[in-house]
Design an enzyme around this catalytic site. Structure first.
Site, PDB file in Angstrom:
ATOM      1  N   PHE A  17      -4.383   4.024  14.502  1.00  7.56           N
ATOM      2  CA  PHE A  17      -4.374   5.068  13.476  1.00  7.56           C
ATOM      3  C   PHE A  17      -5.350   4.651  12.388  1.00  7.56           C
ATOM      4  CE2 PHE A  17      -0.940   8.103  14.355  1.00  7.56           C
ATOM      5  CZ  PHE A  17      -0.527   7.563  15.562  1.00  7.56           C
TER       6      PHE A  17
ATOM      7  N   LYS B  33     -11.885  -2.091  18.715  1.00  6.17           N
ATOM      8  CA  LYS B  33     -10.563  -2.655  19.004  1.00  6.17           C
ATOM      9  C   LYS B  33     -10.098  -2.348  20.428  1.00  6.17           C
ATOM     10  CE  LYS B  33      -9.336  -2.350  14.085  1.00  6.17           C
ATOM     11  NZ  LYS B  33      -8.277  -2.561  13.108  1.00  6.17           N
TER      12      LYS B  33
ATOM     13  N   LYS C 180       7.482 -17.884 -10.880  1.00  7.49           N
ATOM     14  CA  LYS C 180       6.938 -16.621 -11.399  1.00  7.49           C
ATOM     15  C   LYS C 180       5.700 -16.929 -12.252  1.00  7.49           C
ATOM     16  CE  LYS C 180       8.028 -12.686 -14.205  1.00  7.49           C
ATOM     17  NZ  LYS C 180       8.703 -12.323 -15.432  1.00  7.49           N
TER      18      LYS C 180
ATOM     19  N   ASN D 195       0.854  -1.200   0.000  1.00  4.12           N
ATOM     20  CA  ASN D 195       0.000   0.000   0.000  1.00  4.12           C
ATOM     21  C   ASN D 195       0.888   1.248   0.000  1.00  4.12           C
ATOM     22  OD1 ASN D 195       0.547   0.805   2.872  1.00  4.12           O
ATOM     23  ND2 ASN D 195      -0.321  -1.224   3.202  1.00  4.12           N
TER      24      ASN D 195
ATOM     25  N   LYS E  37     -13.778   2.088  15.090  1.00  5.55           N
ATOM     26  CA  LYS E  37     -12.552   1.308  15.324  1.00  5.55           C
ATOM     27  C   LYS E  37     -12.077   1.457  16.775  1.00  5.55           C
ATOM     28  CE  LYS E  37     -11.280   1.661  10.482  1.00  5.55           C
ATOM     29  NZ  LYS E  37     -10.460   2.287   9.457  1.00  5.55           N
TER      30      LYS E  37
ATOM     31  N   ASP F  32      -4.834  -6.022   4.900  1.00  3.53           N
ATOM     32  CA  ASP F  32      -5.993  -6.761   5.426  1.00  3.53           C
ATOM     33  C   ASP F  32      -6.124  -8.128   4.773  1.00  3.53           C
ATOM     34  OD1 ASP F  32      -6.907  -4.819   7.233  1.00  3.53           O
ATOM     35  OD2 ASP F  32      -7.796  -3.675   5.601  1.00  3.53           O
TER      36      ASP F  32
HETATM   37  N1  CTP Z   1      -4.560  -2.787  11.756  1.00  2.00           N
HETATM   38  C1  CTP Z   1      -3.957  -3.903  12.290  1.00  2.00           C
HETATM   39  N2  CTP Z   1      -4.015  -5.094  11.630  1.00  2.00           N
HETATM   40  C2  CTP Z   1      -4.663  -5.201  10.472  1.00  2.00           C
HETATM   41  C3  CTP Z   1      -5.291  -4.064   9.914  1.00  2.00           C
HETATM   42  C4  CTP Z   1      -5.220  -2.862  10.592  1.00  2.00           C
HETATM   43  O1  CTP Z   1      -3.341  -3.798  13.363  1.00  2.00           O
HETATM   44  N3  CTP Z   1      -4.692  -6.379   9.853  1.00  2.00           N
HETATM   45  C5  CTP Z   1      -4.494  -1.510  12.521  1.00  2.00           C
HETATM   46  C6  CTP Z   1      -3.742  -0.383  11.803  1.00  2.00           C
HETATM   47  O2  CTP Z   1      -2.368  -0.407  12.118  1.00  2.00           O
HETATM   48  C7  CTP Z   1      -4.416   0.854  12.362  1.00  2.00           C
HETATM   49  C8  CTP Z   1      -5.839   0.398  12.671  1.00  2.00           C
HETATM   50  O3  CTP Z   1      -5.804  -1.034  12.708  1.00  2.00           O
HETATM   51  O4  CTP Z   1      -3.839   1.266  13.583  1.00  2.00           O
HETATM   52  C9  CTP Z   1      -6.867   0.837  11.661  1.00  2.00           C
HETATM   53  O5  CTP Z   1      -6.451   0.381  10.391  1.00  2.00           O
HETATM   54  P1  CTP Z   1      -7.304   0.718   9.090  1.00  2.00           P
HETATM   55  O6  CTP Z   1      -6.625   0.130   7.892  1.00  2.00           O
HETATM   56  O7  CTP Z   1      -7.656   2.165   9.079  1.00  2.00           O
HETATM   57  O8  CTP Z   1      -8.663  -0.030   9.349  1.00  2.00           O
HETATM   58  P2  CTP Z   1      -9.077  -1.525   9.391  1.00  2.00           P
HETATM   59  O9  CTP Z   1      -9.257  -1.918  10.813  1.00  2.00           O
HETATM   60  O10 CTP Z   1      -8.156  -2.373   8.570  1.00  2.00           O
HETATM   61  O11 CTP Z   1     -10.524  -1.441   8.723  1.00  2.00           O
HETATM   62  P3  CTP Z   1     -10.922  -1.007   7.226  1.00  2.00           P
HETATM   63  O12 CTP Z   1      -9.825  -1.488   6.332  1.00  2.00           O
HETATM   64  O13 CTP Z   1     -12.212  -1.685   7.012  1.00  2.00           O
HETATM   65  O14 CTP Z   1     -11.046   0.503   7.231  1.00  2.00           O
END
Ligand code: CTP
Length: 392
Positions: A320, A338, A286, A207, A334, A276
């Site tokens: 974050f 969490k 490959k 990302n 969130k 995610d």
């Molecule tokens: N995070 C995490 N582990 C994951 C995904 C996210 O620890 N597999 C943490 C990120 O480091 C951040 C927080 O969760 O502190 C929010 O991440 P974000 O990507 O904004 O949200 P998600 O919880 O992944 O939800 P969505 O993608 O649906 O917005």
């Protein structure tokens, strides 16, 4: 953070004195006003004219100048901070012993402003127990020191003793105008950067996270005296040499390392952009091109949610959230889901940039902060640790 600040630069006689020229230029670029004291030995390495041409201010070398005001007192009162860069073993030893026998040592003695030393010398000199004892003594008295960088030294030796990058000295200077070591020895865990999920030996999914916000927080917390552990994924920025960094690659690796480092930490900031999804199967070879490619993605573990479950009453957990819409609503969801103490929400359009605008949402409070990521990092630390916001 340096705009209109008054910096007294003390240059002593080491080979790195020539690097103080760049430092003075950087301070000026940041909007500070810079006056300079050069010791007699510093004048052997660089000329007064060079510094004067950059700072457009007085460069003073002599203690007794009938034309001048009582310089050591007027300069000592004028300064918001004194930065001694490079600082030789000699000036550190003199200050530690209470000697004031030239303009710089006398001004340091007379000032109530914060004092930041940037030691730079031969590795054996730096490691000499006398120098180390002087540093320890002065640190206990509230004087600030930057750790020298490692590498090839001008004297031909390899080791600790290098003058740090000018950018790092500027971060320390900015911080000590406003803060002391108020996070002294707090054990803080910070994740930063982007994870990567392999598709085949050649390709991966990742990302846009640059790691800038995570590093800004790690740097600010370290400078304020915290014991920082950084767990990083892929970063587009250099990791400061003084940080304890553990490198990870995939979400699973970051999960394992973060969970195992979490227990003894007083505060954890989960800044990393964790994937995610990961591939249900990684191709060993490959993948050859075809008309279409279907990849099956499965969910990774949510690290932050797991930490929220493990968290004790005393631990502070900060998430974050980078959002592209409904920022506050999504962030609040969130925060609750969490089990976080705070969530720092920002708009995705700030990813990778040096400036940011965030909303820090706690249970029952909300603060909007904007600025460069380093100054925002300091303010996040202020809010999370219940301190008064110190600047801007
Ligand atoms: N995070 C995490 N582990 C994951 C995904 C996210 O620890 N597999 C943490 C990120 O480091 C951040 C927080 O969760 O502190 C929010 O991440 P974000 O990507 O904004 O949200 P998600 O919880 O992944 O939800 P969505 O993608 O649906 O917005």
């Amino acid at each position: 953070m340096l705009k209109d600040k008054k910096i007294l630069l003390g240059i002593t006689g080491g080979i790195a004195a020539y690097k103080a020229v760049e430092l003075a230029g950087k301070f000026i670029k940041c909007g500070a006003s810079v006056k300079t004291i050069m010791t007699k030995n510093a004048c052997e390495f660089i000329s007064l004219l060079t510094i004067k041409s950059i700072t457009h201010q007085a460069v003073i070398t002599k203690m007794f100048d009938v034309e001048a005001e009582i310089e050591h007192i007027s300069l000592a009162d004028w300064a918001d901070i004194i930065v001694i860069a490079p600082a030789t073993a000699n000036i550190i030893g003199k200050v530690a012993s209470g000697i004031a026998d030239d303009l710089l040592s006398t001004t340091i003695m007379a000032t109530q402003a914060p004092k930041l030393f940037v030691p730079s010398m031969n590795v054996h000199m730096f490691e000499n127990p006398i120098v180390q004892e002087n540093i320890t003594k002065l640190s206990k008295l509230g004087y600030f020191f930057m750790e020298p960088d490692q590498g090839m030294l001008a004297c031909g030796y390899e080791g600790k003793g290098r003058f740090p990058s000018v950018a790092e000295i500027v971060y320390f200077t900015k911080s000590y105008i406003f803060y002391k070591k108020d996070l002294n020895k707090k054990r803080i865990l910070i994740t930063a950067g982007a994870t990567r999920e392999n598709i085949d030996p050649m390709r991966f999914i990742t990302n846009f996270s640059s790691g800038k916000m995570g590093l800004a927080l790690a740097r600010a917390a370290h400078i304020r005296g915290a014991d920082v552990t950084l767990i990083s994924g892929n970063l587009n920025v250099e990791i400061p040499y003084y940080l304890n960094n553990k490198k990870t690659y995939t979400a699973e690796e970051m999960f394992k390392l973060t969970v195992s480092s979490f227990t003894e930490k007083e505060a954890t900031f989960m800044v990393a952009a964790v994937s995610d999804f990961t591939l249900s199967e990684i191709s060993k070879q490959k993948i050859k091109k075809d008309k279409k490619l279907n990849l099956e993605l499965i969910r990774t573990k949510d690290i932050l949610a797991e930490l929220g479950k493990l968290k004790s009453e005393k631990q502070i957990l900060v998430g974050f959230a980078a959002e592209s819409e409904n920022i506050k609503k999504n962030a609040r969801r969130k925060l609750e889901a969490k089990n976080l103490d705070f969530i720092v929400a920002n708009n995705l359009d700030k990813a990778g940039k040096d400036e940011t605008e965030v909303i820090i949402i706690g249970k029952g409070n909300e603060n909007k902060i904007a600025g460069d990521k380093f100054s925002v990092a300091h303010k996040i630390l202020d809010l999370v640790f219940g301190k008064k916001i110190a600047h801007g």
